[in-house]
Scaffold this motif. Sequence first.
Motif, PDB file in Angstrom:
ATOM      1  N   TYR A  37       4.855   3.752 -40.213  1.00 21.18           N
ATOM      2  CA  TYR A  37       3.701   4.479 -40.745  1.00 21.18           C
ATOM      3  C   TYR A  37       2.425   4.096 -39.997  1.00 21.18           C
ATOM      4  O   TYR A  37       1.674   4.961 -39.529  1.00 21.18           O
ATOM      5  CB  TYR A  37       3.554   4.188 -42.234  1.00 21.18           C
ATOM      6  N   LEU A  38       2.175   2.808 -39.871  1.00 23.46           N
ATOM      7  CA  LEU A  38       0.930   2.346 -39.245  1.00 23.46           C
ATOM      8  C   LEU A  38       0.891   2.692 -37.755  1.00 23.46           C
ATOM      9  O   LEU A  38      -0.146   3.111 -37.227  1.00 23.46           O
ATOM     10  CB  LEU A  38       0.779   0.834 -39.439  1.00 23.46           C
ATOM     11  N   GLN A  41       0.490   6.473 -37.414  1.00 19.02           N
ATOM     12  CA  GLN A  41      -0.864   6.846 -37.833  1.00 19.02           C
ATOM     13  C   GLN A  41      -1.851   6.647 -36.685  1.00 19.02           C
ATOM     14  O   GLN A  41      -2.709   7.504 -36.422  1.00 19.02           O
ATOM     15  CB  GLN A  41      -1.279   6.014 -39.039  1.00 19.02           C
ATOM     16  N   LYS A  42      -1.696   5.529 -35.982  1.00 19.77           N
ATOM     17  CA  LYS A  42      -2.563   5.258 -34.834  1.00 19.77           C
ATOM     18  C   LYS A  42      -2.326   6.264 -33.709  1.00 19.77           C
ATOM     19  O   LYS A  42      -3.284   6.802 -33.130  1.00 19.77           O
ATOM     20  CB  LYS A  42      -2.303   3.839 -34.328  1.00 19.77           C
TER      21      LYS A  42
END
Length: 285
Positions: A37-38, A41-42
């Motif tokens: 996810y992280l 997202q980036k």
Amino acid sequence: MNLMYVHWRADPVIFRLGAFSLRYYSVLFAGGIVFSYLFLQKIFRQEGMDSRVFEKFAIYIVAGTVAGARLGHCLFYEPGYFLRHPLEIILPWQGMPWTADFRFTGYQGLASHGGALGIFLAVCLFSRKYPVRILWLLDRLSLVVPVAGAMIRLGNLMNSEIIGSPSELPWAFVFERVDNLPRHPSQLYEALLYLSLFCVLYRLYKKTKSRSVDGILFGWFLTGLFLIRFFVEFFKANQEAFENALPLDMGQLLSIPFIIAGVILLYKKLILKPRQHTENEPAAL
């Protein structure tokens, strides 16, 4: 006791609270989702993707991953059991809360091939609702799936499951919760190879051509990840008895279509299309 081998006796449970137990597998599985996810997202933010669209995309992918992986295990590996206990496909426990045999198990049975199909279906459904190209999405997902896969294999190691075939190599593991045979630590082989694939794919992503032509990263991902899965299976013990009668085990048989799909996609993107562009160009004077 042969001190040359690694004697593995890890408790798969971090702590217990009544019928509930928290396992390393669950934490590592969730950790793979959080990392994905992280990281995505980036990536999406850097490429100008609307954050609200990304949040919806993340929900689709998590749902597709869990549902596909769970159904894949139940249908590919233990269809007889789960056809007799269909509720256990969707419930993370065995028995019922009011019965003596009730036990919280979590979703221990998850199949990577089913997860791959679930992700692909989730991407297709998302792309139909939102104006984002399917291959563009699959290229970006290809960057994080190997890391999530590596964390799942580490969870398998903590569970002393998906163990390797017998081995006398000095780094062999004796899974004492299973038997006293030294075995290949196939979970570690697979996890390390998946992390290596992540490094290769991310390096390719940083190159303009691989990022700008939809499907190249996904093609390398399919080919690389399922080739890894195919060859590591040679160092694993069969998970189910019916596999002993097969020329290849179930993991290998299920990997072959993905490998073929990856090779075809790379052929179309790296060889066929560039050749067509060259043939359509006017001859030099």
